[in-house]
Design a protein around this motif. Structure first.
Motif, PDB file in Angstrom:
ATOM      1  N   UNK A 262       0.833  -1.254   0.129  1.00  0.00           N
ATOM      2  CA  UNK A 262       0.042  -0.009   0.019  1.00  0.00           C
ATOM      3  C   UNK A 262       0.708   1.152  -0.039  1.00  0.00           C
ATOM      4  N   UNK A 263       2.087   1.318   0.517  1.00  0.00           N
ATOM      5  CA  UNK A 263       3.086   2.244   0.541  1.00  0.00           C
ATOM      6  C   UNK A 263       3.313   2.696  -0.904  1.00  0.00           C
ATOM      7  N   UNK A 264       3.379   1.809  -1.736  1.00  0.00           N
ATOM      8  CA  UNK A 264       3.893   1.874  -3.144  1.00  0.00           C
ATOM      9  C   UNK A 264       2.733   2.857  -3.842  1.00  0.00           C
ATOM     10  N   UNK A 265       1.510   2.745  -3.469  1.00  0.00           N
ATOM     11  CA  UNK A 265       0.352   3.595  -4.028  1.00  0.00           C
ATOM     12  C   UNK A 265       0.683   5.263  -3.594  1.00  0.00           C
ATOM     13  N   UNK A 266       1.002   5.325  -2.503  1.00  0.00           N
ATOM     14  CA  UNK A 266       0.844   6.703  -2.272  1.00  0.00           C
ATOM     15  C   UNK A 266       2.366   7.481  -2.256  1.00  0.00           C
ATOM     16  N   UNK A 267       3.598   6.605  -2.040  1.00  0.00           N
ATOM     17  CA  UNK A 267       4.808   7.421  -1.698  1.00  0.00           C
ATOM     18  C   UNK A 267       5.193   8.442  -2.807  1.00  0.00           C
ATOM     19  N   UNK A 268       4.627   8.268  -3.980  1.00  0.00           N
ATOM     20  CA  UNK A 268       5.335   9.097  -5.157  1.00  0.00           C
ATOM     21  C   UNK A 268       4.937  10.590  -4.991  1.00  0.00           C
ATOM     22  N   UNK A 269       3.783  10.590  -3.989  1.00  0.00           N
ATOM     23  CA  UNK A 269       3.437  11.888  -3.586  1.00  0.00           C
ATOM     24  C   UNK A 269       4.619  12.704  -2.970  1.00  0.00           C
ATOM     25  N   UNK A 270       5.542  11.881  -2.336  1.00  0.00           N
ATOM     26  CA  UNK A 270       6.609  12.497  -1.720  1.00  0.00           C
ATOM     27  C   UNK A 270       7.868  12.551  -2.275  1.00  0.00           C
ATOM     28  N   UNK A 271       7.962  12.025  -3.686  1.00  0.00           N
ATOM     29  CA  UNK A 271       9.285  11.790  -4.370  1.00  0.00           C
ATOM     30  C   UNK A 271       9.218  12.781  -5.447  1.00  0.00           C
ATOM     31  N   UNK A 272      10.534  13.304  -5.655  1.00  0.00           N
ATOM     32  CA  UNK A 272      10.789  13.787  -6.986  1.00  0.00           C
ATOM     33  C   UNK A 272      10.645  12.976  -8.216  1.00  0.00           C
ATOM     34  N   UNK A 273      10.251  13.388  -9.238  1.00  0.00           N
ATOM     35  CA  UNK A 273      10.081  12.592 -10.505  1.00  0.00           C
ATOM     36  C   UNK A 273      11.738  12.070 -10.755  1.00  0.00           C
ATOM     37  N   UNK A 274      11.739  10.979 -10.800  1.00  0.00           N
ATOM     38  CA  UNK A 274      13.053  10.069 -11.310  1.00  0.00           C
ATOM     39  C   UNK A 274      13.472   9.853  -9.943  1.00  0.00           C
ATOM     40  N   UNK A 291       6.510  -6.724  -6.424  1.00  0.00           N
ATOM     41  CA  UNK A 291       6.842  -6.365  -7.632  1.00  0.00           C
ATOM     42  C   UNK A 291       5.529  -6.035  -8.734  1.00  0.00           C
ATOM     43  N   UNK A 292       4.650  -6.743  -8.665  1.00  0.00           N
ATOM     44  CA  UNK A 292       3.170  -6.222  -9.014  1.00  0.00           C
ATOM     45  C   UNK A 292       2.768  -4.926  -8.432  1.00  0.00           C
ATOM     46  N   UNK A 293       2.687  -4.702  -7.236  1.00  0.00           N
ATOM     47  CA  UNK A 293       2.408  -3.595  -6.912  1.00  0.00           C
ATOM     48  C   UNK A 293       3.150  -2.310  -7.262  1.00  0.00           C
ATOM     49  N   UNK A 294       4.562  -2.333  -7.334  1.00  0.00           N
ATOM     50  CA  UNK A 294       5.358  -1.229  -7.762  1.00  0.00           C
ATOM     51  C   UNK A 294       5.026  -1.131  -9.260  1.00  0.00           C
ATOM     52  N   UNK A 295       4.819  -2.188 -10.102  1.00  0.00           N
ATOM     53  CA  UNK A 295       4.518  -1.849 -11.662  1.00  0.00           C
ATOM     54  C   UNK A 295       3.355  -1.144 -11.612  1.00  0.00           C
ATOM     55  N   UNK A 296       2.390  -1.516 -10.874  1.00  0.00           N
ATOM     56  CA  UNK A 296       1.107  -1.291 -11.099  1.00  0.00           C
ATOM     57  C   UNK A 296       0.901   0.261 -10.521  1.00  0.00           C
ATOM     58  N   UNK A 297       1.752   0.793  -9.868  1.00  0.00           N
ATOM     59  CA  UNK A 297       1.998   2.086  -9.239  1.00  0.00           C
ATOM     60  C   UNK A 297       2.862   3.045 -10.113  1.00  0.00           C
ATOM     61  N   UNK A 298       3.204   2.332 -10.978  1.00  0.00           N
ATOM     62  CA  UNK A 298       4.042   3.419 -12.020  1.00  0.00           C
ATOM     63  C   UNK A 298       5.488   3.489 -11.812  1.00  0.00           C
ATOM     64  N   UNK A 299       5.975   2.441 -10.878  1.00  0.00           N
ATOM     65  CA  UNK A 299       7.440   2.437 -10.787  1.00  0.00           C
ATOM     66  C   UNK A 299       8.093   1.743 -11.737  1.00  0.00           C
ATOM     67  N   UNK A 300       9.378   2.051 -12.237  1.00  0.00           N
ATOM     68  CA  UNK A 300      10.084   1.231 -13.069  1.00  0.00           C
ATOM     69  C   UNK A 300      11.164   0.444 -12.114  1.00  0.00           C
ATOM     70  N   UNK A 301      11.318  -0.700 -12.201  1.00  0.00           N
ATOM     71  CA  UNK A 301      12.256  -1.311 -11.504  1.00  0.00           C
ATOM     72  C   UNK A 301      13.750  -1.398 -11.862  1.00  0.00           C
ATOM     73  N   UNK A 302      14.386  -1.106 -11.086  1.00  0.00           N
ATOM     74  CA  UNK A 302      15.937  -0.685 -11.625  1.00  0.00           C
ATOM     75  C   UNK A 302      16.824  -1.803 -10.990  1.00  0.00           C
ATOM     76  N   UNK A 303      16.538  -2.427  -9.800  1.00  0.00           N
ATOM     77  CA  UNK A 303      17.509  -3.369  -9.548  1.00  0.00           C
ATOM     78  C   UNK A 303      16.867  -4.046  -8.273  1.00  0.00           C
ATOM     79  N   UNK A 304      17.030  -5.388  -8.301  1.00  0.00           N
ATOM     80  CA  UNK A 304      16.552  -6.488  -7.206  1.00  0.00           C
ATOM     81  C   UNK A 304      17.983  -6.909  -6.567  1.00  0.00           C
TER      82      UNK A 304
END
Length: 317
Positions: A262-274, A291-304
């Motif tokens: 659920x954090x991944x759905x709101x945390x972008x409000x606090x983040x700079x673009x990129x 992984x699914x939640x990050x992608x669903x919420x518009x994140x690009x996975x850089x590294x695992x």
């Protein structure tokens, strides 16, 4: 006062998953007993010269936890058993039974301190308990003074080390860092000691915030660069906005998968673009869900990155 002690008989293979599951149920302060020999690294950390005769490792482990009698209930223990038995699809849980005993009100919340010694968390970062001493280190070595109190975050767990490695890799001097679920404050304090411009830290537990502020003082952190607050940025929109909208270059969250989702759905409000979102505390059976939640919420996975049964994602907003 006496405590109700519950001991779960399981397997060494299942210990990490069961520990994670107990944490999700709000149970803290677990003890683990098994017959796995200590590694040389563990012996050095604990300054052990004479070890007890354990016998051959039979794969059996005992996970114990303590509950105050007034907070105890059959429903809670049933929920523990149900959650543990749900793990059967993922791991051999062994006997999977619980035995209840009573124990005196010893200072078991602090007894672990006698075994926690200074240790190296990275090639140039050492963690030193505030009550211990350490020989002077070189100028290139970071020594972090720490007393986690009752909060999560000694630096010894796989998940914390995964986060520290990513901070060292991606954090830059001009960055603003946000530590969500800060625990002892170890990650944001290390971020500031690595030289970032500023950091903020939050936790829903007021005791964790107190521990973070105390650890910052011990490490001589400039509090004009450090904001530490109690609150829930997932459910409290006003609190989330108060921490800064589109302010942070890096957000680090070493919590649990079921909170990171659920954090991944709101945390972008606090983040700079990129900006980068470093999440950890994810047991491998929850990797796909995060992984699914990050992608669903518009994140690009850089590294695992991985350590043991634990996973960390670094994702770009």
């Amino acid at each position: 006062m006496r405590w109700n002690k519950y001991t779960l008989t399981t397997t060494t293979e299942a210990v990490d998953m069961i520990s994670y599951t107990l944490g999700e149920l709000g149970i803290e302060g677990i003890e683990i007993e098994d017959k796995i020999p200590l590694s040389d690294e563990d012996k050095k950390k604990m300054f052990i010269d004479i070890l007890p005769e354990l016998g051959p490792d039979d794969g059996v482990a005992y996970v114990s936890f303590y509950i105050e009698p007034e907070n105890d209930s059959e429903a809670l223990i049933r929920s523990v058993l149900d959650a543990v038995h749900e793990l059967k699809d993922f791991v051999d849980i062994g006997e999977g039974t619980i035995v209840k005993t009573q124990t005196a009100d010893e200072d078991w919340m602090n007894n672990w301190k006698k075994f926690w010694k200074p240790f190296q968390v990275d090639e140039d970062i050492w963690i030193k308990p505030t009550w211990e001493t350490l020989e002077p280190m070189g100028d290139d070595t970071l020594v972090v003074e720490l007393d986690p109190g009752t909060s999560f975050g000694t630096g010894m767990h796989h998940t914390t080390r995964l986060c520290i490695a990513q901070l060292k890799k991606y954090l830059k001097p001009e960055h603003q860092l946000f530590d969500v679920g800060c625990g002892s404050g170890i990650l944001s304090i290390i971020g500031l000691m690595l030289g970032c411009t500023g950091a903020s830290a939050t936790d829903v537990d007021a005791h964790a915030v107190e521990a973070t502020i105390e650890n910052a003082a011990v490490n001589h952190i400039d509090m004009s660069k450090y904001i530490v607050k109690t609150g829930d940025i997932i459910t409290d929109e006003a609190f989330r906005k108060s921490m800064g909208e589109h302010k942070f270059d890096i957000v680090v969250a070493n919590i649990l998968a079921d909170i990171i989702i659920p954090l991944s759905a709101v945390i972008k409000d606090n983040m700079k673009q990129g900006g980068l979102f470093v999440s950890s505390g994810i047991i491998d059976m929850k990797e796909s869900a995060v992984r699914d939640a990050l992608i669903k919420n518009g994140f690009e996975i850089v590294e695992v990155t991985r350590s043991g049964e634990w996973v960390s994602f670094t994702a770009r907003a």
